[in-house]
Design an enzyme around this catalytic site. Structure first.
Site, PDB file in Angstrom:
ATOM      1  N   HIS A  35      64.946  -3.434   7.266  1.00 53.55           N
ATOM      2  CA  HIS A  35      64.738  -2.402   8.282  1.00 53.55           C
ATOM      3  C   HIS A  35      64.346  -2.980   9.640  1.00 53.55           C
ATOM      4  O   HIS A  35      63.919  -2.225  10.519  1.00 53.55           O
ATOM      5  CB  HIS A  35      63.689  -1.365   7.844  1.00 53.55           C
TER       6      HIS A  35
ATOM      7  N   GLU B 146      70.488   4.158   1.562  1.00 55.80           N
ATOM      8  CA  GLU B 146      69.543   4.182   0.433  1.00 55.80           C
ATOM      9  C   GLU B 146      68.248   4.917   0.746  1.00 55.80           C
ATOM     10  O   GLU B 146      67.518   5.284  -0.169  1.00 55.80           O
ATOM     11  CB  GLU B 146      69.234   2.752  -0.030  1.00 55.80           C
TER      12      GLU B 146
ATOM     13  N   HIS C 283      68.206  -3.868   4.214  1.00 53.13           N
ATOM     14  CA  HIS C 283      66.994  -3.746   3.375  1.00 53.13           C
ATOM     15  C   HIS C 283      65.689  -4.011   4.113  1.00 53.13           C
ATOM     16  O   HIS C 283      64.693  -3.364   3.806  1.00 53.13           O
ATOM     17  CB  HIS C 283      67.059  -4.624   2.118  1.00 53.13           C
TER      18      HIS C 283
ATOM     19  N   ASP D 118      70.214   0.782   7.449  1.00 55.97           N
ATOM     20  CA  ASP D 118      69.576   1.794   6.581  1.00 55.97           C
ATOM     21  C   ASP D 118      69.180   3.081   7.336  1.00 55.97           C
ATOM     22  O   ASP D 118      68.246   3.064   8.153  1.00 55.97           O
ATOM     23  CB  ASP D 118      68.325   1.224   5.907  1.00 55.97           C
TER      24      ASP D 118
ATOM     25  N   ASN E 229      68.178  -1.121  -3.535  1.00 46.60           N
ATOM     26  CA  ASN E 229      67.190  -0.924  -4.596  1.00 46.60           C
ATOM     27  C   ASN E 229      66.695   0.511  -4.712  1.00 46.60           C
ATOM     28  O   ASN E 229      66.206   0.923  -5.753  1.00 46.60           O
ATOM     29  CB  ASN E 229      65.996  -1.867  -4.372  1.00 46.60           C
ATOM     30  N   HIS E 230      66.833   1.316  -3.629  1.00 45.50           N
ATOM     31  CA  HIS E 230      66.355   2.711  -3.686  1.00 45.50           C
ATOM     32  C   HIS E 230      67.413   3.693  -4.179  1.00 45.50           C
ATOM     33  O   HIS E 230      67.193   4.909  -4.137  1.00 45.50           O
ATOM     34  CB  HIS E 230      65.854   3.155  -2.305  1.00 45.50           C
TER      35      HIS E 230
ATOM     36  N   HIS F 154      72.288  -6.579   0.414  1.00 47.15           N
ATOM     37  CA  HIS F 154      71.005  -5.882   0.480  1.00 47.15           C
ATOM     38  C   HIS F 154      69.945  -6.801  -0.117  1.00 47.15           C
ATOM     39  O   HIS F 154      69.827  -6.938  -1.335  1.00 47.15           O
ATOM     40  CB  HIS F 154      71.116  -4.578  -0.313  1.00 47.15           C
TER      41      HIS F 154
END
Ligand SMILES: [Fe+2]
Ligand SMILES: [Fe+2]
Length: 277
Positions: free
Chosen positions: A178, A39, A176, A8, A67-68, A151
């Site tokens: 991080h 994302e 996701h 990410d 999701n973002h 993710h």
């Protein structure tokens, strides 16, 4: 072939480090194809045409999300218009865009990327296991090298996806959380796996955002405005080596680079092979 998968990319610190370190990584690891999860690329939350086009111009071949993906309104049109930008496959069929793409390396070899999202501690989506199986089945005859960005939040769901696809795809790479995990391995049948590739962004942060505000939320339970952090940017990624003909992965290696690490790698290459040590 060798595939670079970048965890990410978070905000400007992440994008700036990609601009500096990606050309060095491409050369150092003799990369043929680059995938990045974007994302969080636009100010830590979502993706815009400007940030996405900038990342594509730096040498990223396919961008994935999670999701973002819709956090920036213009993503609704950008995701639909840019075939190199994926959203999770198992979102509603009414969502714009696509979760699968087949692209080619500079040498013309096909690489497919599937972006899919988990269901444990995540916004509701369709069954990721069934969705990914159907997509792999459709791709298999046209393309042997298939990379999955899974993710997801829960370690067990990610490990389950790795075993679900072991021997069927080239790589299952988690995103996701991080936080890069230390479990990169080759599963039986030649599938590279890691629970999370990590974050390319500011690491003196709470998964990318300014520590004070995020801590305040935990300490007080009150809402706080989360801003992207700046300090200690690191590029976190994995390099997967795969056989073009069979699609089997033969090696997977983690990367966790500061800008100084990238500078050192460049200096070692300039010194030439055999003189680095
Ligand atoms: Fe993220
Ligand atoms: Fe996410």
């Amino acid at each position: 072939m060798r595939i670079l998968f970048i965890g990410d990319i978070f905000g400007r610190p992440g994008r700036d480090l990609v601009r500096y370190a990606l050309p060095i990584a491409l050369e150092r690891f003799a990369i043929d194809f680059t995938i990045a999860n974007v994302e969080n690329a636009a100010a830590g939350s979502g993706i815009t045409r400007e940030t996405g086009d900038e990342l594509l111009s730096r040498g990223i071949d396919v961008m994935t999300t999670g999701n973002h993906v819709w956090d920036k309104r213009e993503a609704l049109t950008y995701v639909g218009a840019e075939p190199r930008l994926l959203r999770p496959l198992n979102m509603s069929a009414l969502a714009p865009g696509r979760g699968v793409t087949m692209a080619r390396t500079a040498a013309g070899r096909p690489v497919s990327v599937i972006n899919v999202m988990g269901r444990v501690f995540m916004p509701p989506v369709d069954d990721p296991f069934a969705a990914v199986s159907a997509a792999v089945e459709r791709l298999r005859d046209a393309c042997r090298v298939i990379v999955i960005d899974f993710h997801a939040e829960a370690t067990a769901e990610k490990v389950a996806m790795g075993w679900h696809l072991a021997g069927k795809v080239t790589a299952v790479i988690g995103t996701h959380t991080h936080v890069q995990t230390a479990d990169a391995r080759i599963l039986p049948g030649g599938t590279a796996y890691i629970t999370d590739a990590g974050m390319t962004g500011p690491h003196d942060s709470i998964i990318g955002v300014v520590r004070e505000a995020a801590l305040k939320r935990f300490l007080s339970g009150l809402p706080a405005r989360l801003e992207p952090a700046e300090e200690n940017p690191r590029l976190q990624a994995v390099v997967v080596t795969a056989d073009d003909e069979t699609g089997r992965a033969t090696a997977v290696e983690r990367i966790d680079w500061s800008a100084d690490d990238a500078t050192r790698a460049r200096a070692e290459m300039a010194d030439g092979p055999g003189r680095a040590n």
